[in-house]
Motif scaffolding. Structure first.
Motif, PDB file in Angstrom:
ATOM      1  N   UNK A   1       0.832  -1.205   0.000  1.00  0.00           N
ATOM      2  CA  UNK A   1       0.000   0.000   0.000  1.00  0.00           C
ATOM      3  C   UNK A   1       0.869   1.260   0.000  1.00  0.00           C
ATOM      4  N   UNK A   2       2.084   1.180   0.565  1.00  0.00           N
ATOM      5  CA  UNK A   2       2.995   2.332   0.600  1.00  0.00           C
ATOM      6  C   UNK A   2       4.427   1.811   0.558  1.00  0.00           C
ATOM      7  N   UNK A   3       5.056   1.887  -0.591  1.00  0.00           N
ATOM      8  CA  UNK A   3       6.395   1.346  -0.784  1.00  0.00           C
ATOM      9  C   UNK A   3       7.420   2.010   0.129  1.00  0.00           C
ATOM     10  N   UNK A   4       7.166   3.242   0.550  1.00  0.00           N
ATOM     11  CA  UNK A   4       8.123   3.974   1.393  1.00  0.00           C
ATOM     12  C   UNK A   4       8.179   3.434   2.816  1.00  0.00           C
ATOM     13  N   UNK A   5       7.092   2.813   3.277  1.00  0.00           N
ATOM     14  CA  UNK A   5       6.985   2.414   4.679  1.00  0.00           C
ATOM     15  C   UNK A   5       7.239   0.929   4.929  1.00  0.00           C
ATOM     16  N   UNK A   6       7.428   0.139   3.885  1.00  0.00           N
ATOM     17  CA  UNK A   6       7.641  -1.299   4.069  1.00  0.00           C
ATOM     18  C   UNK A   6       8.943  -1.576   4.820  1.00  0.00           C
ATOM     19  N   UNK A   7       8.869  -2.517   5.746  1.00  0.00           N
ATOM     20  CA  UNK A   7      10.064  -2.958   6.457  1.00  0.00           C
ATOM     21  C   UNK A   7       9.973  -4.461   6.627  1.00  0.00           C
ATOM     22  N   UNK A   8      10.719  -5.248   5.949  1.00  0.00           N
ATOM     23  CA  UNK A   8      11.725  -4.873   4.956  1.00  0.00           C
ATOM     24  C   UNK A   8      11.064  -4.423   3.651  1.00  0.00           C
ATOM     25  N   UNK A   9      11.829  -3.691   2.884  1.00  0.00           N
ATOM     26  CA  UNK A   9      11.314  -3.129   1.639  1.00  0.00           C
ATOM     27  C   UNK A   9      10.956  -4.232   0.652  1.00  0.00           C
ATOM     28  N   UNK A  10       9.870  -4.014  -0.080  1.00  0.00           N
ATOM     29  CA  UNK A  10       9.456  -4.926  -1.145  1.00  0.00           C
ATOM     30  C   UNK A  10       9.837  -4.369  -2.516  1.00  0.00           C
ATOM     31  N   UNK A  11       9.920  -3.042  -2.609  1.00  0.00           N
ATOM     32  CA  UNK A  11      10.238  -2.373  -3.863  1.00  0.00           C
ATOM     33  C   UNK A  11      11.290  -1.309  -3.591  1.00  0.00           C
ATOM     34  N   UNK A  12      12.126  -1.065  -4.597  1.00  0.00           N
ATOM     35  CA  UNK A  12      13.183  -0.071  -4.468  1.00  0.00           C
ATOM     36  C   UNK A  12      13.021   0.946  -5.589  1.00  0.00           C
ATOM     37  N   UNK A  13      12.998   2.219  -5.226  1.00  0.00           N
ATOM     38  CA  UNK A  13      12.908   3.298  -6.213  1.00  0.00           C
ATOM     39  C   UNK A  13      14.212   3.341  -7.003  1.00  0.00           C
ATOM     40  N   UNK A  14      14.101   3.311  -8.332  1.00  0.00           N
ATOM     41  CA  UNK A  14      15.307   3.384  -9.165  1.00  0.00           C
ATOM     42  C   UNK A  14      15.409   4.701  -9.925  1.00  0.00           C
ATOM     43  N   UNK A  15      14.260   5.364 -10.175  1.00  0.00           N
ATOM     44  CA  UNK A  15      14.314   6.683 -10.814  1.00  0.00           C
ATOM     45  C   UNK A  15      12.990   7.409 -10.622  1.00  0.00           C
ATOM     46  N   UNK A  16      13.085   8.733 -10.664  1.00  0.00           N
ATOM     47  CA  UNK A  16      11.911   9.604 -10.592  1.00  0.00           C
ATOM     48  C   UNK A  16      12.283  10.904 -11.293  1.00  0.00           C
ATOM     49  N   UNK A  17      11.319  11.472 -12.020  1.00  0.00           N
ATOM     50  CA  UNK A  17      11.625  12.733 -12.681  1.00  0.00           C
ATOM     51  C   UNK A  17      10.413  13.656 -12.665  1.00  0.00           C
ATOM     52  N   UNK A  18      10.664  14.913 -13.004  1.00  0.00           N
ATOM     53  CA  UNK A  18       9.596  15.917 -12.996  1.00  0.00           C
ATOM     54  C   UNK A  18       8.547  15.670 -14.063  1.00  0.00           C
ATOM     55  N   UNK A  19       8.840  14.848 -15.035  1.00  0.00           N
ATOM     56  CA  UNK A  19       7.860  14.511 -16.060  1.00  0.00           C
ATOM     57  C   UNK A  19       6.788  13.571 -15.533  1.00  0.00           C
ATOM     58  N   UNK A  20       6.970  13.053 -14.309  1.00  0.00           N
ATOM     59  CA  UNK A  20       5.965  12.202 -13.696  1.00  0.00           C
ATOM     60  C   UNK A  20       6.241  10.711 -13.811  1.00  0.00           C
TER      61      UNK A  20
END
Length: 142
Positions: A90-109
């Motif tokens: 439901x929220x990738x930022x709060x998982x412990x241990x993490x299930x998903x890892x952010x690899x990129x983000x940009x201003x284009x969305x």
């Protein structure tokens, strides 16, 4: 008059740091039987110099910049699901241990994630009125 090629060449990078040796085919043919066992044995010895590279840090600052300039018609969503292995959150930022890892983000969305269970790539493309999600299976490039 042409100069015959050297039997071996020491290789250096731009800062003149020694990086290796190129052995010509004639010299290799004459020395292979003696050198190959030494190279194979050296490759099997544990060394600190040959350790697996740690993955680069998540670009959380880029994600925070995207959120700071968020102007889409819907609130940001943090849920993710992997269509390959079924992992979800439901929220990738709060998982412990993490299930998903952010690899990129940009201003284009566009945001990209790696599923830590199966290494698939999840791409979320944020458009003005909707989000599209693609899940690409992991492909070993070796």
């Amino acid at each position: 008059m042409t100069t015959p090629p050297a039997p071996f060449i020491e290789l250096h990078d731009a800062s003149q740091t020694f990086v290796g040796v190129f052995i010509g085919p004639e010299l290799w043919a004459r020395t292979k039987d003696a050198i190959l066992p030494i190279l194979e044995a050296a490759g099997q010895e544990p060394t600190d110099a040959v350790s697996p590279a740690a993955p680069p840090a998540e670009p959380l600052a880029d994600f925070e910049t995207l959120l700071a300039y968020w102007d889409f018609a819907y609130p940001p969503a943090y849920d993710l699901a992997c269509a390959q292995c079924g992992a979800k959150t439901e929220d990738w930022r709060k998982d412990e241990p993490r299930k998903f890892r952010l690899t990129s983000a940009n201003l284009g969305g566009q945001t990209s994630f790696c599923c830590l269970a199966c290494r698939s790539k999840i791409i979320k493309r944020h458009f003005k009125k909707h989000v599209s999600v693609d899940c690409l299976p992991f492909v070993d490039k070796s």
